[in-house]
Each structure stands twice: as C-alpha cells, then as structure tokens.
Design an enzyme around this catalytic site. Structure first.
Site, PDB file in Angstrom:
ATOM      1  N   ALA A  66       0.819  -1.244  -0.022  1.00  0.00           N
ATOM      2  CA  ALA A  66       0.170   0.076   0.259  1.00  0.00           C
ATOM      3  C   ALA A  66       0.943   1.309   0.110  1.00  0.00           C
ATOM      4  O   ALA A  66       0.609   2.165  -0.813  1.00  0.00           O
ATOM      5  CB  ALA A  66      -1.120  -0.129   0.981  1.00  0.00           C
ATOM      6  N   GLU A  67       1.908   1.116   0.711  1.00  0.00           N
ATOM      7  CA  GLU A  67       2.662   2.338   0.689  1.00  0.00           C
ATOM      8  C   GLU A  67       3.481   2.612  -0.476  1.00  0.00           C
ATOM      9  O   GLU A  67       3.710   3.782  -0.848  1.00  0.00           O
ATOM     10  CB  GLU A  67       3.843   2.431   2.012  1.00  0.00           C
ATOM     11  CG  GLU A  67       4.734   3.554   2.163  1.00  0.00           C
ATOM     12  CD  GLU A  67       5.108   3.957   3.432  1.00  0.00           C
ATOM     13  OE1 GLU A  67       5.833   4.945   3.595  1.00  0.00           O
ATOM     14  OE2 GLU A  67       4.774   3.434   4.523  1.00  0.00           O
ATOM     15  N   THR A  68       3.834   1.573  -1.076  1.00  0.00           N
ATOM     16  CA  THR A  68       4.512   1.704  -2.382  1.00  0.00           C
ATOM     17  C   THR A  68       3.675   2.409  -3.452  1.00  0.00           C
ATOM     18  O   THR A  68       4.017   3.174  -4.123  1.00  0.00           O
ATOM     19  CB  THR A  68       5.048   0.203  -2.823  1.00  0.00           C
ATOM     20  OG1 THR A  68       6.272  -0.171  -2.032  1.00  0.00           O
ATOM     21  CG2 THR A  68       5.670   0.406  -4.297  1.00  0.00           C
TER      22      THR A  68
END
Length: 145
Positions: A66-68
């Site tokens: 998700a952060e990527t």
C-alpha cells in the site's frame, strides 16, 4: 479534486529514472507495477515468501504494498511541481487471510494538493475479494539541492 487529464506513465521509463529503481524492499517483496499515474497506481505482490510464521500473508507486507503504491502516485504528482513525496501517515485494516497466490493493490487518489497527497488503497485476492484496505498520506517537500 479538480478533474484534469492524467496520462499513464511508461513504467520501464519511470523505474529507470529512479535512483534505486523500485527499491530493495520492493524487490524483496516481489512488488511489480502494472499501471502508474498520479491518480491511480496498480501493482501486484506474491503471497509466497511474504508470510508470517503461521503461513499467512504478513500484514506488514500488505502495508508495504500500500505504501509503495501511494508513494509512487504521489511521487508522480510531486515531480510535476519539482517536489519529493514522503510518507507521513498510513493505516490498514486486514479483512481476509491469504496463504498463496498473488494480491493486487489499487491506489486511488483522494487528494492531490500542493503540499500533500492522499490515497485509498484496496488490496484484493485473485478472485477480487478484499484482503486489506489502507489509506496513505504523503507530504510534498522541496527537492534537495
């Protein structure tokens, strides 16, 4: 959010422009980008080798996916303003366990501003069932000189 055209980025060209490509963690997790623009980023990640001791998809791996995806989208948005994107907040709710297969994450912009960008990220299994829901906010800061 004002609607503006948002061209999809050529992924190999995009990755070649990054100082460390996808980054070591993303490479270890097997994350692959499928679609990239400032408004929407799609990527995949295998469950295999990204599990916790009980053989389930590790929640941290889902958060890293998700952060990527949110960081890539906000980075594309920030680049147009000669800024960098840095994550400042992320949360996740894990809905379903996975023991094999591939998950797909789709980050959709909910705010694209001058100083911050935020994305809803939905991670699904191969049957389209939701595995994780996340939200990420990134600050847009001046590029170092």
């Amino acid at each position: 959010m004002t609607e503006q055209p948002d061209a999809q980025i050529d992924i190999p060209t995009f990755l070649a422009a990054l100082p460390q490509g996808m980054g070591r963690l993303n490479e270890k997790l097997g994350i692959e980008l499928v679609e990239v623009s400032s408004r929407r980023v799609v990527g995949t990640m295998p469950v295999e080798d990204n599990t916790q001791p009980y053989g389930l998809l590790h929640g941290g791996a889902s958060v890293a996916l998700a952060e990527t995806l949110g960081s890539v989208g906000s980075g594309v948005h920030a680049f147009g303003m000669s800024k960098l994107s840095v994550g400042v907040d992320i949360n996740a709710t894990h809905h379903r366990a996975m023991t094999s297969g591939v998950v797909t994450g789709t980050a959709t912009a909910i705010h694209l501003g001058r100083t911050s960008a935020a994305y809803d990220v939905v991670i699904t299994n191969e049957q389209g069932k939701r595995v994780c829901t996340s939200r990420i906010t990134c600050a847009l800061v001046p590029m170092p000189e």
